[in-house]
Design an enzyme around this catalytic site. Structure first.
Site, PDB file in Angstrom:
ATOM      1  N   LYS A   1     -11.095  10.185 -17.794  1.00 16.87           N
ATOM      2  CA  LYS A   1     -10.423  10.682 -16.585  1.00 16.87           C
ATOM      3  C   LYS A   1      -8.961  10.282 -16.737  1.00 16.87           C
ATOM      4  O   LYS A   1      -8.567   9.168 -16.404  1.00 16.87           O
ATOM      5  CB  LYS A   1     -11.043  10.040 -15.336  1.00 16.87           C
ATOM      6  CG  LYS A   1     -11.002  10.920 -14.088  1.00 16.87           C
ATOM      7  CD  LYS A   1      -9.621  11.354 -13.663  1.00 16.87           C
ATOM      8  CE  LYS A   1      -8.911  10.283 -12.854  1.00 16.87           C
ATOM      9  NZ  LYS A   1      -7.486  10.604 -12.634  1.00 16.87           N
TER      10      LYS A   1
ATOM     11  N   GLU B   1       4.998  -6.268  -8.455  1.00 17.41           N
ATOM     12  CA  GLU B   1       5.241  -5.341  -9.556  1.00 17.41           C
ATOM     13  C   GLU B   1       5.970  -4.105  -9.030  1.00 17.41           C
ATOM     14  O   GLU B   1       5.511  -3.465  -8.086  1.00 17.41           O
ATOM     15  CB  GLU B   1       3.914  -4.905 -10.203  1.00 17.41           C
ATOM     16  CG  GLU B   1       4.134  -3.977 -11.378  1.00 17.41           C
ATOM     17  CD  GLU B   1       2.835  -3.451 -11.998  1.00 17.41           C
ATOM     18  OE1 GLU B   1       1.992  -2.920 -11.257  1.00 17.41           O
ATOM     19  OE2 GLU B   1       2.681  -3.565 -13.223  1.00 17.41           O
TER      20      GLU B   1
END
Ligand code: NAD
Ligand code: 6OD
Length: 500
Positions: free
Chosen positions: A192, A404
C-alpha cells in the site's frame, strides 16, 4: 472486478502512469474510486489513482495466499534469487520511466532521484538476493540424558502474506527496501504505497510481471490510511506480518488493528534527530555534511537532523557556513537546470511546515535565513515550496526543537561540555538517528555509543551499507531491518531436533 491483462497495457501506453490501477495477480484490475495524484512542483494533477475497496484488498490478499500455495511456495532459492536480480535489471532497463514517475509524484530534483531513489530501488533487490544466500544456519549437537546424542538445526520459513505500507518521501527506495527482503525470504506481498506517491509501486508491478515473477507474489492496493486501503489491509486476517514506514501515530493505529491477530510488526517511524558538532571537528566538513543532511529532499528524510548542537567556540563560524549553503540552494522545477531544492510533498504539508516556521518566531527564534515561501516564476509559482530555514536563539525546550517537522529546517543551539551535548541530544521521545562531528576518534566513538538511537554516524550522515541494522529506538520504531536483520524479520525459524 474486471481484469486488465498486463499484455494489453501497451494499448493504454500513455495511460500507464496516468491511470494508476490496483495490481492484483499480475494484472491491473478495474474498480475502486478515482482520486487525483498531484505534482507538488506545480500543484497540478498529473495522474489518477484508484482507491481499492474491500473487495480489491481481499482479492490482493487472496492472490498473495494463492502464490504461496503455488509455484512461488515451492520455488528454489536459486530461482527466487535469479528473479530478484531480473527485477533489479528491469528497474534499470526502465530507469527513465521510474525517474519520471518518481519526479512527477514528489517534485524532487532530477539529480536527487537519479542518484539516490531509483538506483537504490534496483540495489535493494540485488543486495537482498545476495544476503539471503549468504546467511549461515544454526546447529547445535548435544548429549542427551540417556547418553546418546541429538542434533538441533533451524530452518527458516517465510511468514506468509506480508503487508508493506510505505510513505511518500523516498517512495521507491523505502518500498523496495521492504519488498526485496520479503520476497527473498519467500513471502508474497501486498503493497500500500502512499496516496501521494502511487506511481513507482504501480510501475514495479509491470517489471515484476515482465521478469516472470509468478502471479500474486507482488500486489499493489492504492488508497488512504484510516477507513481506506491502508486500514483494510493491515486489519485483514489473511495478512501475517506488517512492515511499515511512516509517522509514529500511524504506527500506533496500525498496531491496534494488528493486535487481534498478533501479527509480526516491523516499524520505521518518525524522528527528531540531533547532530553534535564539537570544536575539534573539521568545521568545513561539518557544514557541508550537515547542509546536505538538513536540506536534502527538502528536509523530508526521516534521518535529517532538525536539532544541531554546536560547541560554543565554533558556533558563529558554523552558523555562517550553514547560512551561506542554505542561501545557495536553487528551488524550482525538478528538470530545470541547476535546481537542487524541490517542493514539499503537498499543500497540507506546506501549511504544517509554515506553521512551525511561525511557531519558531513566536518562541523567540532568531531567523538566520528563510522562514517563508520563495518567490518563483512560471509553473513553480503554484508548487508547494518553502524556504530552507535555520534558527538560533531557541531554548532546547521549544516546540520546534522537540516535535518532528519533516521540513528543510533546523535549530542550531550552543553547548559547552560533551556531557551537556549528550544529555540534550538524548532528551527526546524519539531515537532514530544522530551524527557526531569531531576529529577526536575516541570522542566520536564515545559520543556515538552514548546516543539513544538506532543509527549514529560519525563525520558523515546517511552513509548506508545495506547489510547493517537500520531502525529506531524509543518512539522511532520497532525492530531492525537491513542484512540479516531483514531476513530474521521476514522469515521465522523452525528448529528441528533429531535424536541420533
Ligand atoms: P504516514 O504515517 O502518514 O503514512 C505512511 C503510510 O501509512 C501511507 O501509505 C498511509 O496511507 C498509510 N496509513 C496512514 N494511516 C494508516 C492507517 N491507520 N492504517 C494503515 N495505513 C495507514 O507517513 P507519511 O506522512 O507518508 O511519511 C512521513 C513520516 O514517515 C514522517 O514521520 C517520517 O519521519 C516517517 N518516516 C520514517 C522513516 C524511518 O525509516 N524511520 C523513513 C521515512 C519516513
Ligand atoms: O536507506 C535506507 O534503507 C532507509 N530505510 C532510509 C530511510 C530514510 C528515511 O527517510
Amino acid at each position: 472486478m474486471t481484469e486488465i491483462a498486463v499484455p494489453e497495457r501497451q494499448a493504454q501506453e500513455a495511460a500507464a502512469l496516468r491511470h494508476l490501477r490496483n495490481f492484483v495477480g499480475n494484472r491491473f484490475v478495474a474498480g475502486g474510486t478515482p482520486f487525483p495524484v498531484i505534482d507538488p512542483a506545480t500543484g497540478r494533477q498529473h495522474a489518477t489513482a484508484w482507491e481499492a475497496d474491500a473487495a480489491i484488498v481481499d482479492a490482493a490478499v487472496a492472490a498473495a495466499r494463492a502464490a504461496l500455495e503455488g509455484p512461488w511456495g515451492t520455488m528454489t532459492l536459486a530461482k527466487r534469487r535469479a528473479l530478484l536480480m531480473k527485477v533489479a535489471d528491469g528497474i534499470e532497463a526502465r530507469f527513465d520511466e521510474f525517474l519520471a514517475a518518481e519526479i512527477a509524484d514528489t517534485g524532487k530534483p532530477h539529480g536527487l532521484a537519479s542518484h539516490l531513489d531509483i538506483p537504490r530501488g534496483a540495489a535493494n533487490f540485488r543486495v537482498f538476493a545476495d544476503v539471503v544466500a549468504a546467511l549461515p544456519s544454526e546447529s547445535f549437537e548435544f548429549d542427551t540424558p540417556d547418553g546418546g546424542k541429538a542434533i538441533n538445526y533451524a530452518i527458516r520459513r517465510p511468514l506468509g502474506v506480508v503487508a508493506v505500507v510505505s510513505p511518500w518521501n523516498l517512495p521507491l527506495l523505502l518500498m523496495t527496501w521492504k519488498v526485496a527482503p520479503a520476497l527473498a525470504c519467500g513471502n508474497a506481498v501486498v503493497v500500500k504505497p502512499s496516496e501521494e506517491t502511487p506511481s513507482t509501486a504501480t510501475l514495479l508491478g509491470e517489471v515484476m510481471a515482465d521478469a516472470g515473477v509468478p502471479e500474486g507474489v507482488y500486489n499493489v492496493v492504492h488508497g488512504f490510511g484510516p477507513g481506506s486501503a491502508g486500514e483494510l489491509l493491515v486489519a485483514h486476517p489473511g495478512v501475517r506480518a506488517i512492515t511499515f514506514t511512516g509517522e509514529t501515530r500511524t504506527g500506533s493505529a496500525i498496531m491496534k488493528n494488528a493486535a487481534p491477530y498478533v501479527k509480526a510488526l516491523s516499524f520505521e517511524l518518525g524522528g527528531k534527530n540531533a547532530a553534535l558538532v564539537f570544536a575539534d571537528a573539521d568545521i568545513d566538513a561539518a557544514v557541508a555534511g550537515l547542509s546536505r543532511a538538513v536540506f536534502l529532499n527538502t528536509g523530508q528524510v526521516c534521518l535529517a537532523p532538525e536539532r544541531i548542537y554546536v560547541e560554543r567556540s565554533v558556533l558563529d563560524a558554523f552558523v555562517a557556513g550553514m547560512k551561506a549553503n542554505a542561501e545557495a540552494l536553487k528551488p524550482g522545477l525538478p528538470n530545470d537546470p541547476g535546481v537542487d531544492f524541490g517542493p514539499l510533498i503537498s499543500a497540507e504539508h506546506q501549511r504544517k511546515v509554515l506553521d512551525y516556521y511561525r511557531v519558531a518566531q513566536e518562541e523567540g527564534a532568531r531567523v538566520v535565513t528563510g522562514g517563508g515561501v520563495p518567490t518563483l516564476a512560471g509553473d513553480a509559482a503554484s508548487g508547494f515550496f518553502v524556504e530552507p530555514t535555520l534558527w538560533t536563539g531557541l531554548p532546547h525546550s521549544a516546540r520546534v526543537c522537540r516535535e518532528e517537522i519533516f521540513g528543510p529546517c533546523a535549530a542550531i543551539i550552543a553547548f559547552d561540555t560533551e556531557a551537556e551535548a549528550v544529555r540534550l541530544a538524548n532528551d527526546s521521545p524519539y531515537g532514530l538517528a544522530a551524527s557526531v562531528w569531531t576529529r577526536d576518534l575516541s570522542r566520536g566513538h564515545r559520543v556515538a555509543a552514548a546516543m539513544e538511537v538506532g543509527i549514529a554516524w560519525v563525520n558523515s550522515w546517511f552513509l548506508r551499507d545495506l547489510r547493517t541494522p537500520f531502525g529506531g529506538a524509543k518512539l522511532s520504531g520497532i525492530g531492525r531491518e537491513g542484512g540479516a536483520h531483514s531476513i530474521n524479520f521476514y522469515s521465522e525459524p523452525t528448529n528441528i531436533c533429531i535424536k541420533l
